[in-house]
Design a protein around this motif. Structure first.
Motif, PDB file in Angstrom:
ATOM      1  N   THR A 104      42.152  31.560  28.951  1.00 30.31           N
ATOM      2  CA  THR A 104      42.613  30.637  29.985  1.00 30.31           C
ATOM      3  C   THR A 104      42.736  31.326  31.340  1.00 30.31           C
ATOM      4  N   ALA A 105      43.413  32.472  31.380  1.00 29.04           N
ATOM      5  CA  ALA A 105      43.553  33.199  32.643  1.00 29.04           C
ATOM      6  C   ALA A 105      42.191  33.655  33.159  1.00 29.04           C
ATOM      7  N   GLU A 106      41.322  34.048  32.244  1.00 25.48           N
ATOM      8  CA  GLU A 106      39.965  34.455  32.636  1.00 25.48           C
ATOM      9  C   GLU A 106      39.191  33.272  33.210  1.00 25.48           C
ATOM     10  N   LEU A 107      39.361  32.092  32.586  1.00 26.15           N
ATOM     11  CA  LEU A 107      38.699  30.884  33.077  1.00 26.15           C
ATOM     12  C   LEU A 107      39.145  30.548  34.491  1.00 26.15           C
ATOM     13  N   LEU A 108      40.441  30.627  34.750  1.00 24.16           N
ATOM     14  CA  LEU A 108      40.961  30.324  36.093  1.00 24.16           C
ATOM     15  C   LEU A 108      40.467  31.350  37.111  1.00 24.16           C
ATOM     16  N   SER A 109      40.443  32.621  36.723  1.00 24.86           N
ATOM     17  CA  SER A 109      39.972  33.670  37.642  1.00 24.86           C
ATOM     18  C   SER A 109      38.503  33.478  37.987  1.00 24.86           C
ATOM     19  N   LEU A 110      37.693  33.170  36.965  1.00 25.76           N
ATOM     20  CA  LEU A 110      36.269  32.961  37.227  1.00 25.76           C
ATOM     21  C   LEU A 110      36.045  31.718  38.086  1.00 25.76           C
ATOM     22  N   GLY A 111      36.906  30.709  37.932  1.00 25.72           N
ATOM     23  CA  GLY A 111      36.801  29.539  38.800  1.00 25.72           C
ATOM     24  C   GLY A 111      37.035  29.896  40.257  1.00 25.72           C
ATOM     25  N   LEU A 112      38.026  30.758  40.518  1.00 26.33           N
ATOM     26  CA  LEU A 112      38.273  31.206  41.892  1.00 26.33           C
ATOM     27  C   LEU A 112      37.111  32.050  42.410  1.00 26.33           C
ATOM     28  N   LEU A 113      36.568  32.900  41.542  1.00 24.13           N
ATOM     29  CA  LEU A 113      35.421  33.711  41.959  1.00 24.13           C
ATOM     30  C   LEU A 113      34.184  32.849  42.187  1.00 24.13           C
ATOM     31  N   MET A 114      34.081  31.732  41.460  1.00 18.47           N
ATOM     32  CA  MET A 114      32.973  30.804  41.681  1.00 18.47           C
ATOM     33  C   MET A 114      33.006  30.251  43.104  1.00 18.47           C
TER      34      MET A 114
END
Length: 406
Positions: A104-114
């Motif tokens: 979940t935290a990885e998903l949110l971080s990758l969304g910000l990096l997107m």
């Protein structure tokens, strides 16, 4: 009055953005901690599985990339996306049984990096970074949606969120482009207005001087009187020129825009360079505020602008640029621009372009620096990369007036 207010507003905005990032990173870390320790009654917590530890490390890496990301570091986004895809593949190969995956935290971080990958679409290493990040975001759901029937709805939610992020990133990219185009239009208008002003007053006064000189040749008047009239017209031309230059240097004139450039505009110059995809940072010594003559500040701005232009054109493989404007002694200013790229070669392939005489911009820049009593050096750094540095006096050297008169 406008300059200190604008500087204070800029500092406040940077403080707000810093606090916002601290809050986001803290939230991501709390989500990762809670996710790694929580489980349903019939499940074991994720921290008992080594695969989950790999996924937690991947999440920490993605959070770290978001924390320290700056424009020009898009390669780190690519690394985070590839690491996430590898962790998802590991989860698919090694069945953890009753242990739920971490993501979940990885998903949110990758969304910000997107968001950053789309905003800096054309920056190195290329547009494929956005596609790789999107693939990592979409496949990470396979770790999370282990309950029967949750995969379809969860994947749809992730897709909708990712499309929203892509749309916002595209909007920011269009705003950056519009800002650059607006700045170029303002500079073009300033140059045209300056050209018109120069033509008007120079043509007026010089025409008057020519008429006086012609009249002195044909009229039976005292030559001293003719010379006095020409001198008076020349002094009027100089006074008019001084008034225009004073107007250009006035902070309150033309909405506070100084077409000549000053120390306060160097940071904006570096920011524009950063938005184009290069990792650039800037430091300007606070003690120089108001302590540098306008001509010196304009020359420092010109040094930075010319150096950044050379980095863009000639520094192959450059990823970082450091701009420093600091006090040098009690009466000097040191301006330096350093990069980590490789100097472009001349056509003969024997020597760097700037050393082979191709850098005509450096020749003009050296003349301008020396005209105000400074010194310029442009050379290869021992540790790699290129350095353009100038020492400038804080006040215009008196020898400049003598040089201009000769």
């Amino acid at each position: 009055m406008n300059a200190p207010r604008a500087a204070a507003g800029g500092r406040f905005n940077r403080l707000v953005m810093r606090l916002l990032k601290i809050g986001i990173v803290s939230g991501l870390l709390l989500v990762l901690l809670a996710e790694s320790m929580s489980s349903l009654p019939d499940e074991r917590p994720p921290y008992v599985s080594w695969v989950s530890w790999v996924q937690m490390a991947t999440a920490l890496f993605a959070i770290g990339v978001y924390t320290y990301y700056r424009p020009g570091r898009k390669r780190w986004i690519a690394a985070a996306a590839l690491a996430s895809l590898a962790a998802t593949g590991l989860d698919a190969v090694y069945d953890q049984g009753e242990v739920r995956g971490v993501g979940t935290a990885e998903l949110l971080s990758l969304g910000l990096l997107m968001l950053f990958a789309v905003r800096h679409w054309d920056a190195a290493p290329g547009r494929w970074v956005a596609f790789a990040t999107g693939a990592a975001v979409m496949t990470i759901g396979s770790r999370l949606f282990v309950i029967e029937g949750a995969a379809v709805g969860g994947t749809a939610l992730i897709l909708m969120a990712m499309l929203s992020v892509i749309g916002f990133g595209a909007y920011l990219r269009s705003m950056d482009k519009l800002r650059r185009e607006t700045q170029e239009e303002v500079r073009r208008a300033e140059r045209l207005e300056l050209a018109r002003e120069m033509h008007d007053f120079v043509a007026h006064h010089v025409t008057g001087m020519v008429v006086l000189a012609q009249a002195g040749q044909v009229a039976a008047t005292d030559p001293l009187k003719s010379f006095a009239d020409i001198e008076e017209a020349g002094l009027a031309a100089l006074a008019s020129m001084r008034r225009m230059v004073r107007m250009l240097r006035d902070d309150d004139a033309a909405g506070g825009v100084n077409p000549l450039g000053d120390l306060s505009q160097i940071e904006d110059l570096v920011d524009r360079f950063t938005r184009e995809g290069m990792d650039a940072s800037c430091f300007i010594s606070p003690e120089l505020a108001g302590a540098v003559a306008p001509e010196i500040a304009a020359t420092a701005h010109r040094v930075v602008r010319e150096a950044l232009t050379n980095v863009r054109k000639h520094a192959r493989g450059a990823t970082r640029v450091r701009v420093v404007v600091a006090a040098a002694g009690g009466q000097g200013v040191e301006v330096s621009v350093r990069d980590d790229g490789r100097a472009a070669r001349s056509r003969l392939g024997r020597e760097p372009l700037a050393e082979s005489g191709g850098g005509l911009g450096l020749v003009g820049l050296r003349e301008r620096v020396e005209a105000v009593g400074g010194q310029l050096r442009a050379q290869v750094r021992p540790e790699g990369g290129w350095e353009t540095a100038a020492w400038l006096p804080r006040a215009v050297a008196e020898v400049r007036a003598d040089a201009a008169g000769s």
